[in-house]
Scaffold this motif. Sequence first.
Motif, short mmCIF file in Angstrom:
data_model
loop_
_atom_site.label_atom_id
_atom_site.label_comp_id
_atom_site.label_asym_id
_atom_site.label_seq_id
_atom_site.Cartn_x
_atom_site.Cartn_y
_atom_site.Cartn_z
N ARG A 170 0.83 -1.19 0.00
CA ARG A 170 0.00 0.00 0.00
C ARG A 170 0.87 1.25 0.00
O ARG A 170 0.60 2.23 -0.70
N ARG A 171 1.97 1.22 0.80
CA ARG A 171 2.85 2.38 0.88
C ARG A 171 3.46 2.67 -0.49
O ARG A 171 3.56 3.80 -0.92
N ARG A 172 3.80 1.61 -1.19
CA ARG A 172 4.47 1.81 -2.48
C ARG A 172 3.52 2.12 -3.63
O ARG A 172 3.82 2.93 -4.49
N PHE A 173 2.39 1.38 -3.65
CA PHE A 173 1.54 1.43 -4.86
C PHE A 173 0.12 1.94 -4.60
O PHE A 173 -0.67 2.06 -5.54
N GLY A 174 -0.21 2.17 -3.36
CA GLY A 174 -1.55 2.67 -3.07
C GLY A 174 -2.56 1.54 -2.83
O GLY A 174 -2.27 0.36 -3.04
N GLN A 175 -3.75 1.97 -2.41
CA GLN A 175 -4.79 1.00 -2.02
C GLN A 175 -5.28 0.19 -3.22
O GLN A 175 -5.71 -0.96 -3.07
N GLN A 176 -5.23 0.76 -4.42
CA GLN A 176 -5.83 0.08 -5.59
C GLN A 176 -5.26 -1.32 -5.79
O GLN A 176 -5.99 -2.27 -6.07
N LEU A 177 -3.93 -1.44 -5.58
CA LEU A 177 -3.29 -2.75 -5.79
C LEU A 177 -3.87 -3.78 -4.81
O LEU A 177 -4.22 -4.90 -5.21
N LEU A 178 -3.98 -3.36 -3.54
CA LEU A 178 -4.51 -4.30 -2.53
C LEU A 178 -5.95 -4.70 -2.88
O LEU A 178 -6.32 -5.88 -2.76
N THR A 179 -6.74 -3.71 -3.30
CA THR A 179 -8.12 -4.01 -3.66
C THR A 179 -8.17 -5.01 -4.81
O THR A 179 -8.92 -6.00 -4.76
N ARG A 180 -7.36 -4.76 -5.83
CA ARG A 180 -7.40 -5.64 -6.99
C ARG A 180 -6.92 -7.06 -6.65
O ARG A 180 -7.51 -8.04 -7.13
N ILE A 181 -5.87 -7.14 -5.82
CA ILE A 181 -5.41 -8.48 -5.40
C ILE A 181 -6.52 -9.19 -4.63
O ILE A 181 -6.85 -10.36 -4.87
N GLY A 182 -7.12 -8.44 -3.70
CA GLY A 182 -8.19 -9.02 -2.90
C GLY A 182 -9.36 -9.48 -3.76
O GLY A 182 -9.91 -10.57 -3.56
N GLN A 183 -9.70 -8.66 -4.77
CA GLN A 183 -10.82 -9.03 -5.63
C GLN A 183 -10.49 -10.26 -6.48
O GLN A 183 -11.35 -11.09 -6.76
N ALA A 184 -9.24 -10.35 -6.91
CA ALA A 184 -8.86 -11.50 -7.73
C ALA A 184 -8.83 -12.78 -6.91
O ALA A 184 -9.20 -13.86 -7.40
N LEU A 185 -8.40 -12.66 -5.64
CA LEU A 185 -8.34 -13.85 -4.79
C LEU A 185 -9.67 -14.19 -4.14
O LEU A 185 -9.85 -15.27 -3.60
N GLY A 186 -10.58 -13.24 -4.16
CA GLY A 186 -11.88 -13.50 -3.55
C GLY A 186 -11.97 -13.09 -2.10
O GLY A 186 -12.96 -13.42 -1.44
N THR A 187 -10.98 -12.37 -1.58
CA THR A 187 -11.05 -11.93 -0.19
C THR A 187 -11.78 -10.60 -0.08
O THR A 187 -12.15 -10.19 1.01
N MET A 188 -11.94 -9.91 -1.20
CA MET A 188 -12.69 -8.65 -1.17
C MET A 188 -13.87 -8.78 -2.12
O MET A 188 -13.76 -9.40 -3.17
N PRO A 189 -14.99 -8.17 -1.76
CA PRO A 189 -16.19 -8.33 -2.60
C PRO A 189 -16.11 -7.51 -3.88
O PRO A 189 -15.49 -6.46 -3.93
#
Lengths: 468, 244
Positions: A170-189
Motif C-alpha cells: 500500500r505504501r508503495r503502490f496505493g490502495q488500488q493494488l490491494l483491492t485488486r489483489i483481494g478481488q482477484a483472490l476472492g477476499t474482497m467483494p
Amino acid sequence: MIVHSASIEAINKDIHPGMVVADATATLPALKVYNYKEGVCEKLLAELADWAFRFTPVIAVEAPDRLLMDISGCPHLWGGEEQYLADVVAKLKQRGYHANAAIADTIGAAWAAVCYGRPGQIIPPGGQQTALSSWPPAALRLSPLILDRMHRLGFYKIGSFINMPGTVLRRRFGQQLLTRIGQALGTMPEQLTSVLPAVIFQERLPCLEPIRTRTGIDIALKTLLEALSKRLLKESKGLRKAIFKGYRLDGNIQQIDIGTNRPVRNVAHLLQLFSQKIETIRPALGIELFILEAPVVEDLSAQQESLWTALGDSDANTELSNLLDRIAGKVGSAAIRRYLPAEHYWPERSMKISHSISEKPDTLWRVDRPRPICLLEQPEKIEVTVPVPDYPPMLFIYKGLIHKVKKQTGLNVLNANGGWISKRRSGITTALKTNRVRGIGYSGRVNMTKETLNGIYMDFLHDSYEAV
Amino acid sequence: MGQATEIQENVVERLRQEILAMQGLRVPLENELRDTGLGIINNAFPNQTFPVAATHEFISDNAQNGAASSGFMAALLRILMCKGSCLWVSTRCRIFPPALKAFGISPDQMIFIDARTSKDALWIIEEGLKCQTLAAVVGEVQELGFTESRRLQLAVETSRVTGLIHRYGSLPTNVTCVSRWRITPVASIGEPTIPGVGFPGWNVELLKIRNGKPGRWQVAWNPDGFKVVQQPKVIEHLPARKTG
C-alpha cells in the motif's frame, strides 16, 4: 488516423492497434480499412449481452470488449463447466466473433485468465493464487501509472509480490493494488452490475403504532396486497407465491406464505388465501413493520384480469383454480393431483402427474384391456397354481384363501422396464412353474375391484382374472 | 266429476312439489334434466329423475364392496361430468385413474385430493360442493355425522353440485343425504361362450331414497351405459323412518 482494432489475421501479420493506418497499409497492401464509428462497440456488446441470456440471467458489460457472466447454477445444465465454456465460445464463433472465455471463482481471476491464460481456461475453485502467480501485473486490472512503477521496480510477475505484506504494497503502490489483489483472490467483494436488474416485487408498510390486533393485521395485509396488485397489473404479472412478514417489536419475524395454482393478482382471492393462515401470526407486543413479497411471479395478461367476472370457460377455470388454491392452503399443494396418460405398459407409469389444471393430455388413455379401479397401496404376495407352464393360473391363494380362476383375459408378461418379453425366458415364468410368485415387480399385486361374485378380481402379470 | 278429480290431482301434484322443495329437493331445472342412463331405476327417484343437486351416500364394509362402489360412482359420473371437472376427495386414495376411462370418463378431468384426516376431507368436500363450476364431488370418508351431512346438504342446495359420499367401514348413521346406496359386486355378465372377463356387474341396492321407492337391481355396465339386467325387487324390510 490510427488503427483502433484489428482482426486476428491482421494481428498475426503484425498489424497492432495503435499503429498509424498509413504504416499498416504500407506493410500489408491487402489490408481493408473501415472507419470507426463512435459507440458501435458499446452497442454491439449490449446486443451480445442480450443474446447471452441463454447462458445465464446475470450478465454485466465491460466496455469495450468484455462480458462478465455470473454462471452460478448454470453449467450443470450443459453437463459441466468444460461443455458450458465450449458452447459459449462455439456459439459466439457461429455469430462470427473470435472470442476467448474463462471460468474462475472471482471476476478478477476470470478477467486475468481471459487475457493471459490459455484459451478456455478454467481455474479450479480456490486456485486463483496459483494461476495468477505466473501472469504479469497487468492481469490485475491496474492503472497504467502503477504498472509503470512496477515495471521499473522489476515486478514482472504477480507471484513476485503477491505474498508481500499489505502495508508495504500500500505504501508503495496505493490502495488500488490491494483491492485488486483481494478481488482477484476472492477476499474482497466485487459486484456484477447486471444488464437486467432482478425485479423484486415487495411492498413495505411501516406502522406508527405497533399493531397487535387481528383487525390491524387484516388492514395491513389488504393495503399491501392492493399496492402489490397495482404494481403487478402495471407489469402484466401475476404472483404464484407470496410471503407476508411482520417484524415484531422484540426483533422476532412472524411470517406466513401462500402459493397459487396459476398467476393471480386479484386482491379478494389473495386475501382469502392468506386469511386461512393469518391466525398463526403471534403479534406479542406488537408488529411495527409489515412486508409483502412476491418471490415467484409469472406473466398474466390484462385480458385475463378483465374476464374475472365474465362467463365462459376461463371463468370456470378461475373459480376452480381459486378453489384449488384454498385447498392447497389447507392441506398442501402436494395433496392435489391430476393425471395425464403416459405411454408405458407398467400400470404405475401409465400415468403422470400434471402440475397445472389446464394441461392437456398429449396421448390417449389406453382402453384395450380391463383395468382394476382400485390398486393396493403395496403389492401383496399371492401364490398361483398353473396347470402347464405359460398357462394362466387355475387358482391363486391370497391371504390364506383359495380363489379359483373362472375367467381370465389375456396373458402378457412384462419385464422390469415395461417392454414385452418372451414368456419362456423370463424369471417370472420360472416362478410360475414353481407355482409361487413372491411379488416380483408387479406380478405379486392383487387388485380389488368392481366385479366378481365373492372373490377378488385381480390384475396379475397385467391380466385380468375373475375368481370364485 | 272427472274434471273435479283432475283438479284435485293437480292440487295434490302441486302440493307434492312444494313439499319436495321444502325438503331441499327442488324440481330439476330444464338444463339439469339429463338421463343418467339408469333405466327403470329412475322410477325409484322423485320426479323420475336422478337427483342431481343432492348428496348421495354409498356405504361399503369391505374392500371388494368399496371397489364396486367406486366403479358404480364412476359410471354415474360419466353423465354428470359432461358439465365439467370433478373432485375426488379421499383419505386413502386407491383409485387407479386409467381405469376410469373404461367408464367413459376422461381421467384427466378428474382432480384427486388426498386429505390426511377425515376432518380435512370433509372441509374440502364442502368447499368443493360450494364451487358451481364443478360437475360433482366424490368424497371417500370413514365417518360422516349428521351435522357434517347437513352442511354438505346446505352447500349443494345453493350450488346444485352433485355430491357422492362414499363411507367405508362404518355403521350407517343418520345423515341428511338424499339417498343411501349399497353396491356389491356380481360376476361379470356376458356371453358364456366368449372367453375373457366380461363387463362389470353390480348388485345395486337403493336402501333409502327421500320421497322415492327403495329397491334392488342387478346392473351391468357396458361401454354404452348401464344395463339393468334384473327386474327390481322392492326392499320390504325397511325401518320406518321419517323422511327428511
